[in-house]
Enzyme design. Structure first.
Site, mmCIF file in Angstrom:
data_model
loop_
_atom_site.group_PDB
_atom_site.id
_atom_site.type_symbol
_atom_site.label_atom_id
_atom_site.label_comp_id
_atom_site.label_asym_id
_atom_site.label_seq_id
_atom_site.Cartn_x
_atom_site.Cartn_y
_atom_site.Cartn_z
ATOM 1 N N CYS A 54 0.820 -1.229 0.000
ATOM 2 C CA CYS A 54 0.000 0.000 0.000
ATOM 3 C C CYS A 54 0.845 1.267 0.000
ATOM 4 C CB CYS A 54 -0.965 0.022 1.189
ATOM 5 S SG CYS A 54 -1.837 -1.533 1.458
ATOM 6 N N HIS A 55 1.927 1.271 -0.781
ATOM 7 C CA HIS A 55 2.830 2.418 -0.823
ATOM 8 C C HIS A 55 3.096 2.882 -2.257
ATOM 9 C CE1 HIS A 55 4.562 0.485 3.077
ATOM 10 N NE2 HIS A 55 3.483 1.212 3.336
ATOM 11 N N PRO A 56 2.085 3.066 -3.093
ATOM 12 C CA PRO A 56 2.361 3.488 -4.475
ATOM 13 C C PRO A 56 2.966 4.890 -4.511
ATOM 14 C CG PRO A 56 0.016 3.655 -4.009
ATOM 15 C CD PRO A 56 0.634 2.953 -2.836
#
Length: 500
Positions: free
Chosen positions: A434-436
């Site tokens: 969840c770190h784009p």
């Protein structure tokens, strides 16, 4: 004018840029559509996994990934505080090497350090490295869940070292990580920055606002078209408009406004205002694979964020910087599922992926879902690193310190698999950490979207301030970095001539 659109950063820039404009407007997508029902879950730290499939998350899935044949959820927050209101509350700077790799003047780790320090209140730490008096009160879990304490002891037994401050950005090794939890409650960006500013007479927060497009006239951004309460609105801006809708939302907004790769814009019937081929390019993220254990005895219920400790390691000793994070979790999976039975996890997250992908418009219609292709494992080097990480995790999980907790390794049963088997496993269980980042990246080359002052190339009155500007992903959870970018942006808009 700030256009968060449920990002992590817009309200922080606004709260810090006091007095810049006669009037300041924050446009936020959250409205009376069920998000408010998630407020208690947002505030209660252990319940965060449930938020990822509720109304507080946009619920975007990637397209089927060519490297895995699977589609994965890529969560992003939808509401005041954005992703800081639904994430796992880990507050960690990446290792300094991952910022120096940006190779953008003024954006090294040392350049960012004053802004990192400005965000936080972390008393009792090295004052040369950590801040005191900032809006975010950060500290490790106290106490750390005993199964995670055993995992830390197992890491030391497996040959790793203990960090004095694993969140600070200078150390590899293992230790308890700082969390955005204060008095047993989540502290989001909205709590820390926006709430104290709500009484300002020059601030207006418009919720339930769907941003349609930026208006550009004569090479300058002059405002924003949006709808709210069933009405079409236009906000005029004589200063600066600052999209802060995150890696996905900011790229979408620029493209809907005619700023982006010309061929793609024309495919959707959008007039080209600025041909910037880098908009939507360079999408990348931390992919995760897990080594999951069945517990031999009950694990105390998580009271913090379930993931209270991690380590940064090198997959190969010859490397010049860490490229893996091994994360200890008090449940099965990196997003713990309470219904999956007693278990604990050593997550393997690839910190410096080689693979890159894109964000594209699915439609020019505002609010339409994006087309997300992070290209996970499209570069074979990434899979090789993850396989080495799975073997490291297995060695930790097999250490004597975990004997009293370990029943058996549930997945992937590492000792029974060769490297090809572990590659297949990593593909099958692919998940996003969840770190784009990266779709409006900093730089001066032809694919850069913003310059070193965060101004969109070729246009005036328009900056971007969120994770989309990050050229290469930090080797940690990205929330702390986004706060530092916001602090830097606030300084830029208060010291430079608006629109210059």
């Amino acid at each position: 004018m700030l256009v968060p659109g449920s990002a992590q950063v817009g309200h922080r820039v606004l709260a810090l840029a006091e007095g810049l404009l006669v009037g300041q407007v924050v446009l936020e997508a959250v409205g009376g559509d069920g998000v408010e029902q998630s407020l208690e879950a947002m505030s209660t730290p252990p319940t965060w996994p449930a938020l990822l499939r509720g109304p507080a998350c946009w619920g975007d899935f990637t397209v089927e990934q060519a490297g895995t044949g699977t589609s994965v959820l890529l969560p992003r927050g939808r509401g005041l505080g954005g992703s800081s209101s639904i994430n796992a509350m880990i507050f960690a700077r990446g290792h300094r090497s991952s910022y120096d790799a940006w190779q953008v003047a003024g954006w090294s780790f040392d350049d960012l350090l004053p802004y990192f320090k400005r965000t936080e209140h972390a008393p009792g730490r090295d004052p040369a490295l950590r801040g005191v008096g900032g809006p975010l009160t950060v500290a490790p879990a106290d106490p750390v869940n005993p199964v995670l304490v055993a995992c830390l002891e197992a890491a030391l037994e497996a040959g790793h070292s203990r960090a004095s401050d694993v969140s600070g950005g200078l150390e590899e090794r293992f230790g308890p990580v700082d969390l955005n939890i204060v008095g047993g409650r989540r502290q989001s960006g909205a709590d820390a920055y926006l709430a104290p500013a709500l009484g300002r007479p020059n601030l207006r927060v418009v919720t339930g606002a769907l941003v349609h497009r930026l208006r550009i006239a004569g090479g300058r951004c002059t405002g924003v078209d949006y709808s709210a309460g069933g009405r079409r609105e236009f906000a005029v801006c004589s200063g600066e408009v600052m999209p802060a809708a995150g890696t996905i939302g900011s790229a979408q907004l620029l493209m809907r406004s005619g700023i982006g790769p010309s061929a793609h814009l024309r495919e959707h019937g959008i007039d080209v205002v600025a041909d910037l081929p880098g908009v939507g390019e360079n999408l990348h993220d931390h992919p995760v694979a897990n080594v999951v254990y069945r517990s031999a005895r009950p694990i105390p219920p998580g009271t913090h964020n379930h993931a209270e400790a991690f380590g940064l390691v090198r997959s190969d000793p010859v490397l010049d910087a860490p490229d893996l994070q091994l994360l200890f979790i008090d449940g099965p999976g990196h997003v713990p599922d309470a219904g999956a039975g007693e278990g604990y996890t050593i997550g393997v997250a690839l910190m410096r992926p080689f693979s890159r992908g894109t964000v594209r418009l699915g439609s020019p219609v505002p609010g339409a879902p994006p087309v997300l292709d992070p290209g996970y494992y499209s570069d074979d080097r990434d899979l090789a690193i993850v396989v080495r990480g799975l073997r490291m995790a297995h060695r930790i999980g097999d250490a004597r310190a975990l004997d009293s907790w370990r029943d058996q390794e549930m997945t992937p049963r590492t000792a029974t698999l060769d490297d090809d088997g572990l590659r297949a496993y990593a593909r099958a269980v692919l998940a996003s950490y969840c770190h784009p980042v990266g779709t409006c990246r900093l730089g001066d080359d032809d694919l850069a979207v913003v310059d070193r002052d965060l101004r969109v190339h070729g246009l005036r009155g328009l900056r971007v301030a969120d994770a989309s500007v990050i050229p290469a992903i930090p080797s940690a959870n990205t929330n702390a970095t986004v706060y530092a970018i916001a602090e830097r942006a606030a300084e830029l808009v208060t010291t430079l001539v608006p629109g210059a």
